[in-house]
Scaffold this motif. Structure first.
Motif, PDB file in Angstrom:
ATOM      1  N   GLY A   1       0.802  -1.217   0.000  1.00 22.63           N
ATOM      2  CA  GLY A   1       0.000   0.000   0.000  1.00 22.63           C
ATOM      3  C   GLY A   1       0.836   1.268   0.000  1.00 22.63           C
ATOM      4  O   GLY A   1       0.464   2.270   0.606  1.00 22.63           O
ATOM      5  N   VAL A   2       1.978   1.221  -0.690  1.00 23.58           N
ATOM      6  CA  VAL A   2       2.901   2.359  -0.749  1.00 23.58           C
ATOM      7  C   VAL A   2       3.385   2.537  -2.183  1.00 23.58           C
ATOM      8  O   VAL A   2       3.093   1.718  -3.050  1.00 23.58           O
ATOM      9  CB  VAL A   2       4.128   2.130   0.176  1.00 23.58           C
ATOM     10  N   VAL A   3       4.147   3.594  -2.394  1.00 23.81           N
ATOM     11  CA  VAL A   3       4.856   3.755  -3.664  1.00 23.81           C
ATOM     12  C   VAL A   3       6.315   3.419  -3.386  1.00 23.81           C
ATOM     13  O   VAL A   3       6.947   4.000  -2.501  1.00 23.81           O
ATOM     14  CB  VAL A   3       4.729   5.187  -4.226  1.00 23.81           C
ATOM     15  N   VAL A   4       6.815   2.452  -4.119  1.00 22.95           N
ATOM     16  CA  VAL A   4       8.187   1.982  -3.951  1.00 22.95           C
ATOM     17  C   VAL A   4       9.121   2.856  -4.788  1.00 22.95           C
ATOM     18  O   VAL A   4       8.787   3.229  -5.913  1.00 22.95           O
ATOM     19  CB  VAL A   4       8.282   0.505  -4.415  1.00 22.95           C
ATOM     20  N   GLN A   5      10.284   3.158  -4.225  1.00 21.91           N
ATOM     21  CA  GLN A   5      11.278   3.887  -5.006  1.00 21.91           C
ATOM     22  C   GLN A   5      11.854   2.947  -6.050  1.00 21.91           C
ATOM     23  O   GLN A   5      12.263   1.829  -5.729  1.00 21.91           O
ATOM     24  CB  GLN A   5      12.399   4.402  -4.109  1.00 21.91           C
ATOM     25  N   ALA A   6      11.879   3.374  -7.294  1.00 24.48           N
ATOM     26  CA  ALA A   6      12.439   2.574  -8.381  1.00 24.48           C
ATOM     27  C   ALA A   6      13.595   3.352  -8.989  1.00 24.48           C
ATOM     28  O   ALA A   6      13.433   4.506  -9.377  1.00 24.48           O
ATOM     29  CB  ALA A   6      11.375   2.287  -9.437  1.00 24.48           C
ATOM     30  N   THR A   7      14.758   2.717  -9.025  1.00 22.92           N
ATOM     31  CA  THR A   7      15.964   3.375  -9.484  1.00 22.92           C
ATOM     32  C   THR A   7      16.562   2.593 -10.646  1.00 22.92           C
ATOM     33  O   THR A   7      16.689   1.380 -10.575  1.00 22.92           O
ATOM     34  CB  THR A   7      16.996   3.461  -8.338  1.00 22.92           C
ATOM     35  N   ASP A   8      16.926   3.314 -11.692  1.00 21.58           N
ATOM     36  CA  ASP A   8      17.483   2.694 -12.902  1.00 21.58           C
ATOM     37  C   ASP A   8      18.965   3.001 -12.976  1.00 21.58           C
ATOM     38  O   ASP A   8      19.357   4.148 -13.150  1.00 21.58           O
ATOM     39  CB  ASP A   8      16.762   3.245 -14.127  1.00 21.58           C
ATOM     40  N   HIS A   9      19.787   1.971 -12.826  1.00 21.01           N
ATOM     41  CA  HIS A   9      21.236   2.130 -12.914  1.00 21.01           C
ATOM     42  C   HIS A   9      21.773   1.697 -14.266  1.00 21.01           C
ATOM     43  O   HIS A   9      22.967   1.732 -14.494  1.00 21.01           O
ATOM     44  CB  HIS A   9      21.931   1.302 -11.823  1.00 21.01           C
ATOM     45  N   SER A  10      20.881   1.252 -15.128  1.00 23.09           N
ATOM     46  CA  SER A  10      21.338   0.705 -16.402  1.00 23.09           C
ATOM     47  C   SER A  10      21.193   1.696 -17.550  1.00 23.09           C
ATOM     48  O   SER A  10      21.518   1.371 -18.682  1.00 23.09           O
ATOM     49  CB  SER A  10      20.560  -0.571 -16.730  1.00 23.09           C
ATOM     50  N   GLY A  11      20.695   2.889 -17.253  1.00 16.33           N
ATOM     51  CA  GLY A  11      20.488   3.864 -18.321  1.00 16.33           C
ATOM     52  C   GLY A  11      19.352   3.451 -19.227  1.00 16.33           C
ATOM     53  O   GLY A  11      19.266   3.875 -20.375  1.00 16.33           O
ATOM     54  N   GLY A  12      18.470   2.622 -18.712  1.00 17.29           N
ATOM     55  CA  GLY A  12      17.391   2.057 -19.514  1.00 17.29           C
ATOM     56  C   GLY A  12      16.104   2.829 -19.414  1.00 17.29           C
ATOM     57  O   GLY A  12      16.093   4.052 -19.242  1.00 17.29           O
ATOM     58  N   GLU A  13      15.037   2.101 -19.479  1.00 16.96           N
ATOM     59  CA  GLU A  13      13.711   2.677 -19.598  1.00 16.96           C
ATOM     60  C   GLU A  13      12.813   2.385 -18.398  1.00 16.96           C
ATOM     61  O   GLU A  13      11.597   2.307 -18.563  1.00 16.96           O
ATOM     62  CB  GLU A  13      13.056   2.094 -20.860  1.00 16.96           C
ATOM     63  N   LEU A  14      13.371   2.231 -17.216  1.00 17.36           N
ATOM     64  CA  LEU A  14      12.558   1.833 -16.070  1.00 17.36           C
ATOM     65  C   LEU A  14      11.409   2.807 -15.825  1.00 17.36           C
ATOM     66  O   LEU A  14      10.270   2.385 -15.660  1.00 17.36           O
ATOM     67  CB  LEU A  14      13.408   1.674 -14.809  1.00 17.36           C
ATOM     68  N   ALA A  15      11.670   4.100 -15.815  1.00 17.56           N
ATOM     69  CA  ALA A  15      10.601   5.069 -15.558  1.00 17.56           C
ATOM     70  C   ALA A  15       9.501   4.962 -16.611  1.00 17.56           C
ATOM     71  O   ALA A  15       8.317   5.090 -16.296  1.00 17.56           O
ATOM     72  CB  ALA A  15      11.155   6.487 -15.523  1.00 17.56           C
ATOM     73  N   ALA A  16       9.870   4.685 -17.840  1.00 15.82           N
ATOM     74  CA  ALA A  16       8.883   4.567 -18.920  1.00 15.82           C
ATOM     75  C   ALA A  16       8.084   3.268 -18.829  1.00 15.82           C
ATOM     76  O   ALA A  16       6.990   3.174 -19.374  1.00 15.82           O
ATOM     77  CB  ALA A  16       9.581   4.655 -20.279  1.00 15.82           C
ATOM     78  N   ARG A  17       8.615   2.251 -18.160  1.00 21.91           N
ATOM     79  CA  ARG A  17       7.945   0.942 -18.051  1.00 21.91           C
ATOM     80  C   ARG A  17       7.101   0.801 -16.789  1.00 21.91           C
ATOM     81  O   ARG A  17       6.223  -0.046 -16.723  1.00 21.91           O
ATOM     82  CB  ARG A  17       8.976  -0.195 -18.072  1.00 21.91           C
ATOM     83  N   LEU A  18       7.357   1.608 -15.763  1.00 18.82           N
ATOM     84  CA  LEU A  18       6.596   1.502 -14.518  1.00 18.82           C
ATOM     85  C   LEU A  18       5.109   1.697 -14.795  1.00 18.82           C
ATOM     86  O   LEU A  18       4.732   2.624 -15.506  1.00 18.82           O
ATOM     87  CB  LEU A  18       7.069   2.542 -13.510  1.00 18.82           C
ATOM     88  N   PRO A  19       4.266   0.839 -14.240  1.00 20.47           N
ATOM     89  CA  PRO A  19       2.824   0.988 -14.448  1.00 20.47           C
ATOM     90  C   PRO A  19       2.277   2.338 -13.989  1.00 20.47           C
ATOM     91  O   PRO A  19       1.324   2.852 -14.553  1.00 20.47           O
ATOM     92  CB  PRO A  19       2.225  -0.163 -13.643  1.00 20.47           C
ATOM     93  N   SER A  20       2.879   2.922 -12.959  1.00 23.31           N
ATOM     94  CA  SER A  20       2.464   4.250 -12.506  1.00 23.31           C
ATOM     95  C   SER A  20       3.670   4.945 -11.888  1.00 23.31           C
ATOM     96  O   SER A  20       4.603   4.300 -11.434  1.00 23.31           O
ATOM     97  CB  SER A  20       1.326   4.144 -11.496  1.00 23.31           C
ATOM     98  N   LEU A  21       3.615   6.256 -11.915  1.00 21.10           N
ATOM     99  CA  LEU A  21       4.701   7.050 -11.342  1.00 21.10           C
ATOM    100  C   LEU A  21       4.155   7.877 -10.187  1.00 21.10           C
ATOM    101  O   LEU A  21       3.012   8.332 -10.222  1.00 21.10           O
ATOM    102  CB  LEU A  21       5.293   7.997 -12.384  1.00 21.10           C
ATOM    103  N   GLY A  22       4.968   8.068  -9.204  1.00 21.80           N
ATOM    104  CA  GLY A  22       4.600   8.900  -8.070  1.00 21.80           C
ATOM    105  C   GLY A  22       5.777   8.984  -7.133  1.00 21.80           C
ATOM    106  O   GLY A  22       6.682   8.147  -7.190  1.00 21.80           O
ATOM    107  N   PRO A  23       5.787   9.980  -6.263  1.00 16.68           N
ATOM    108  CA  PRO A  23       6.887  10.073  -5.305  1.00 16.68           C
ATOM    109  C   PRO A  23       6.860   8.886  -4.344  1.00 16.68           C
ATOM    110  O   PRO A  23       5.797   8.453  -3.911  1.00 16.68           O
ATOM    111  CB  PRO A  23       6.628  11.393  -4.562  1.00 16.68           C
ATOM    112  N   ALA A  24       8.029   8.398  -4.026  1.00 22.64           N
ATOM    113  CA  ALA A  24       8.140   7.246  -3.126  1.00 22.64           C
ATOM    114  C   ALA A  24       7.557   7.590  -1.764  1.00 22.64           C
ATOM    115  O   ALA A  24       7.767   8.688  -1.243  1.00 22.64           O
ATOM    116  CB  ALA A  24       9.592   6.810  -2.984  1.00 22.64           C
ATOM    117  N   THR A  25       6.820   6.635  -1.207  1.00 18.18           N
ATOM    118  CA  THR A  25       6.233   6.807   0.121  1.00 18.18           C
ATOM    119  C   THR A  25       6.712   5.724   1.081  1.00 18.18           C
ATOM    120  O   THR A  25       6.089   5.487   2.106  1.00 18.18           O
ATOM    121  CB  THR A  25       4.684   6.772   0.036  1.00 18.18           C
TER     122      THR A  25
END
Length: 189
Positions: A42-66
């Protein structure tokens, strides 16, 4: 001040997702994992991309980590990810192809990290073999399971994952949903 028994969302926890080669599916696995953990807690998990890839573009939803839970897409860097995952609250997800060569690559990567930097890391690690074949392939996962990892899962081809951009979780096939659920269980969520 929180007591000694903090909720799962309050505890700092890191999962590093690393592939044995480029293009194995680490970004899709990291995006699915971040979304599923967030949904379960029931939170927003921090997602970090170290590969220079497309993680932010692939996440089902974006929001500040909680939460203090982080999923890292480490790209094709199993060894450095293993070093970063070498504390008891962290885990490693190793991604490879669901082919005989992919299994051999995963086994080799796991063997290289078996005693360093943390001999207990293999037991906290999960392997996800990504099957992109139009029809499910049968793959012998025994050689990987024998390394002592917590689980070996096969993520079957899914049209929702093959589309570029944000993953639409409402379109995921049942096998994908089941595999992600098994991944959460294997990581003790």
């Amino acid at each position: 001040m929180p007591g000694p028994r903090r909720s799962a969302a309050q505890r700092a926890r890191t999962v590093l997702v690393a592939g044995v080669a480029g293009g194995t599916g680490t970004t899709a696995v990291a995006a699915l994992l971040a979304d599923a953990v967030g949904g379960r807690l029931g939170v927003v998990v921090q997602a970090t991309d170290h590969s220079g890839g497309e993680l932010a573009a692939r996440l089902p939803s974006l929001g500040p980590a909680t939460s203090r839970v982080t999923v890292h897409d480490a790209g094709a860097h199993v060894r450095p990810a293993a070093v970063l995952a070498a504390t008891p609250e962290n885990s490693l997800v190793v991604v490879g192809r669901a082919t005989p060569d992919g299994v051999a690559d995963v086994r080799s990567a796991l063997a290289a990290m078996s005693d360093e930097p943390d001999p207990t890391l293999l037991g906290r690690s999960v392997v996800v073999l990504v099957d992109r074949a139009p029809k499910p392939v049968t793959i012998d996962v025994g050689p990987v399971r024998d390394t002592g990892v917590a689980a070996v899962l096969v993520l079957r081809a899914d049209r929702a994952l093959a589309r570029p951009g944000r993953i639409d979780t409402t379109r995921l096939g049942r096998p994908t949903v089941a595999t992600v659920s098994e991944l959460l269980s294997a990581l003790h969520w």
